[in-house]
Write an enzyme that holds these catalytic residues in place. Sequence first.
Site, PDB file in Angstrom:
ATOM      1  N   ASN A   9      -7.672  -9.346  -3.520  1.00  0.00           N
ATOM      2  CA  ASN A   9      -8.232  -8.541  -4.398  1.00  0.00           C
ATOM      3  C   ASN A   9      -7.071  -8.010  -5.127  1.00  0.00           C
ATOM      4  O   ASN A   9      -6.275  -7.218  -4.867  1.00  0.00           O
ATOM      5  CB  ASN A   9      -8.671  -7.354  -3.500  1.00  0.00           C
ATOM      6  CG  ASN A   9      -9.201  -6.357  -4.390  1.00  0.00           C
ATOM      7  OD1 ASN A   9      -9.413  -6.374  -5.447  1.00  0.00           O
ATOM      8  ND2 ASN A   9      -9.528  -5.104  -3.690  1.00  0.00           N
ATOM      9  N   TRP A  10      -7.109  -8.412  -6.477  1.00  0.00           N
ATOM     10  CA  TRP A  10      -5.990  -8.131  -7.390  1.00  0.00           C
ATOM     11  C   TRP A  10      -6.269  -6.695  -7.910  1.00  0.00           C
ATOM     12  O   TRP A  10      -5.444  -6.089  -8.646  1.00  0.00           O
ATOM     13  CB  TRP A  10      -5.920  -9.053  -8.622  1.00  0.00           C
ATOM     14  CG  TRP A  10      -5.552 -10.601  -8.189  1.00  0.00           C
ATOM     15  CD1 TRP A  10      -5.107 -11.007  -6.759  1.00  0.00           C
ATOM     16  CD2 TRP A  10      -5.606 -11.651  -8.947  1.00  0.00           C
ATOM     17  NE1 TRP A  10      -5.029 -12.252  -6.838  1.00  0.00           N
ATOM     18  CE2 TRP A  10      -4.875 -12.834  -8.124  1.00  0.00           C
ATOM     19  CE3 TRP A  10      -5.579 -11.723 -10.207  1.00  0.00           C
ATOM     20  CZ2 TRP A  10      -4.607 -14.048  -8.910  1.00  0.00           C
ATOM     21  CZ3 TRP A  10      -5.671 -13.103 -10.944  1.00  0.00           C
ATOM     22  CH2 TRP A  10      -4.890 -14.131  -9.963  1.00  0.00           C
ATOM     23  N   LYS A  11      -7.496  -6.112  -7.817  1.00  0.00           N
ATOM     24  CA  LYS A  11      -7.741  -4.767  -8.121  1.00  0.00           C
ATOM     25  C   LYS A  11      -7.497  -4.561  -9.602  1.00  0.00           C
ATOM     26  O   LYS A  11      -7.750  -5.697 -10.560  1.00  0.00           O
ATOM     27  CB  LYS A  11      -6.969  -3.828  -7.531  1.00  0.00           C
ATOM     28  CG  LYS A  11      -6.969  -3.938  -5.908  1.00  0.00           C
ATOM     29  CD  LYS A  11      -6.794  -2.310  -5.269  1.00  0.00           C
ATOM     30  CE  LYS A  11      -6.217  -2.801  -3.906  1.00  0.00           C
ATOM     31  NZ  LYS A  11      -6.221  -1.543  -3.121  1.00  0.00           N
ATOM     32  N   HIS A  94     -15.922  -1.400  -1.776  1.00  0.00           N
ATOM     33  CA  HIS A  94     -14.669  -0.847  -1.267  1.00  0.00           C
ATOM     34  C   HIS A  94     -14.091   0.488  -1.302  1.00  0.00           C
ATOM     35  O   HIS A  94     -14.862   1.219  -2.061  1.00  0.00           O
ATOM     36  CB  HIS A  94     -13.470  -1.651  -2.635  1.00  0.00           C
ATOM     37  CG  HIS A  94     -12.327  -1.599  -2.246  1.00  0.00           C
ATOM     38  ND1 HIS A  94     -11.480  -0.640  -2.466  1.00  0.00           N
ATOM     39  CD2 HIS A  94     -11.604  -2.614  -1.574  1.00  0.00           C
ATOM     40  CE1 HIS A  94     -10.100  -0.982  -1.756  1.00  0.00           C
ATOM     41  NE2 HIS A  94     -10.042  -2.057  -1.474  1.00  0.00           N
ATOM     42  N   GLU A  96     -12.160   2.233  -2.661  1.00  0.00           N
ATOM     43  CA  GLU A  96     -11.762   2.735  -4.095  1.00  0.00           C
ATOM     44  C   GLU A  96     -13.072   3.091  -4.828  1.00  0.00           C
ATOM     45  O   GLU A  96     -13.159   4.112  -5.627  1.00  0.00           O
ATOM     46  CB  GLU A  96     -10.600   2.153  -4.595  1.00  0.00           C
ATOM     47  CG  GLU A  96      -9.303   1.881  -3.952  1.00  0.00           C
ATOM     48  CD  GLU A  96      -8.402   0.597  -4.041  1.00  0.00           C
ATOM     49  OE1 GLU A  96      -8.848  -0.239  -4.987  1.00  0.00           O
ATOM     50  OE2 GLU A  96      -7.652   0.736  -3.146  1.00  0.00           O
ATOM     51  N   GLU A 164     -11.917  -2.061   6.687  1.00  0.00           N
ATOM     52  CA  GLU A 164     -10.907  -1.499   5.842  1.00  0.00           C
ATOM     53  C   GLU A 164     -10.662  -0.187   5.982  1.00  0.00           C
ATOM     54  O   GLU A 164     -11.117   0.761   5.136  1.00  0.00           O
ATOM     55  CB  GLU A 164     -10.760  -1.839   4.358  1.00  0.00           C
ATOM     56  CG  GLU A 164     -10.963  -3.133   4.098  1.00  0.00           C
ATOM     57  CD  GLU A 164     -10.460  -3.513   2.680  1.00  0.00           C
ATOM     58  OE1 GLU A 164      -9.533  -4.218   2.616  1.00  0.00           O
ATOM     59  OE2 GLU A 164     -10.796  -2.801   1.761  1.00  0.00           O
ATOM     60  N   GLY A 170      -3.192  -0.090   1.005  1.00  0.00           N
ATOM     61  CA  GLY A 170      -2.088   0.079  -0.103  1.00  0.00           C
ATOM     62  C   GLY A 170      -1.059   1.267   0.456  1.00  0.00           C
ATOM     63  O   GLY A 170      -0.304   1.580  -0.470  1.00  0.00           O
ATOM     64  N   SER A 210      -3.008  -3.114   4.368  1.00  0.00           N
ATOM     65  CA  SER A 210      -1.537  -3.643   4.283  1.00  0.00           C
ATOM     66  C   SER A 210      -1.249  -4.780   5.136  1.00  0.00           C
ATOM     67  O   SER A 210      -0.313  -4.959   5.804  1.00  0.00           O
ATOM     68  CB  SER A 210      -0.726  -2.224   4.939  1.00  0.00           C
ATOM     69  OG  SER A 210      -0.857  -1.246   4.092  1.00  0.00           O
ATOM     70  N   GLY A 231      -5.154  -6.716  -0.591  1.00  0.00           N
ATOM     71  CA  GLY A 231      -4.419  -6.252  -1.983  1.00  0.00           C
ATOM     72  C   GLY A 231      -3.170  -6.691  -2.310  1.00  0.00           C
ATOM     73  O   GLY A 231      -2.866  -7.700  -2.731  1.00  0.00           O
TER      74      GLY A 231
HETATM   75  C1  PEP Z   1      -7.666  -3.884  -0.477  1.00  0.00           C
HETATM   76  O1  PEP Z   1      -7.257  -3.733  -1.791  1.00  0.00           O
HETATM   77  O2  PEP Z   1      -8.568  -4.058  -0.006  1.00  0.00           O
HETATM   78  C2  PEP Z   1      -6.389  -3.748   0.322  1.00  0.00           C
HETATM   79  C3  PEP Z   1      -6.477  -3.892   1.604  1.00  0.00           C
HETATM   80  O3  PEP Z   1      -5.103  -3.434  -0.266  1.00  0.00           O
HETATM   81  P1  PEP Z   1      -3.758  -3.583   0.512  1.00  0.00           P
HETATM   82  O4  PEP Z   1      -3.570  -4.938   1.120  1.00  0.00           O
HETATM   83  O5  PEP Z   1      -2.593  -3.374  -0.680  1.00  0.00           O
HETATM   84  O6  PEP Z   1      -3.460  -2.553   1.811  1.00  0.00           O
END
Ligand code: PEP
Length: 249
Positions: A9-11, A94, A96, A164, A170, A210, A231
């Site tokens: 997931n590049w967001k 997600h 976010e 998640e 993040g 993470s 991410g």
């Molecule tokens: C995500 O974007 O869903 C995510 C898990 O990000 P990260 O790996 O940076 O925690």
Amino acid sequence: MNKAQIVANWKMNTTISDSINISTKLSNASLDINNIDITICPPALYLAQVHQILKNSSLKIGAQNIHSEEEGAYTGEISAKMISDYCDTVILGHSERRQIFKESNQDINKKFLLAKKFNLNSIICVGETIQERESGKAKKIVSTQILSALKSTSDFNKLLIAYEPVWAIGTGKAATAKDAQDMCSYIRNVITELNKNNVAENIPILYGGSVNSENIELFTQQKDINGALVGTASLDPDEFIKLIKKTKQ
Ligand code: PEP
């Protein structure tokens, strides 16, 4: 059981040239991935370009979101039909999207039904905040998110769930593999209660929060964790390739 699933997931990161560079590196990497499905979810603006680069590789493409209506006067939004020209998959709900854009469980259910209509795999994200975990409500929150997202259908064919925990996304503070396994096993039980025809066994349940090349093995060794939603670590192609190579197949 299913193949392991690794989803990037590049967001809202990368430029067009970053997207081209990362996709080209991934497409050229000699990855022995017979038993892993890899899905790259770039920003919507770059889907066409990334699709062009990856179309002859084994990597799949996903979108990070769709709108909950099929079409119409929704300025700035992107529909399931639009992404279906480029994508196999879409990430839904997600944290976010839930927290910043106030998406409700009902919105996520509408998106799931639309994604099915356009033959897309849905990765439905669920997870609790730190306050919810500390007050012992994590499982209740996660089961409510799942039951609401899956309303009005018993067809779970194109469904993946990503657990998640919000506090792990993040932050560099991943959940322990034991806690992640405990929640993913609970999620499988919730789905078993919904549909008793053994479908839960075959629904990929991913952990996200993470994940990197150092800890991926700990998660994918767990019985009920079938892969990861990644991410930050997916934005560095060398790190992401390392992570894929360490994924238990
Ligand atoms: C995500 O974007 O869903 C995510 C898990 O990000 P990260 O790996 O940076 O925690």
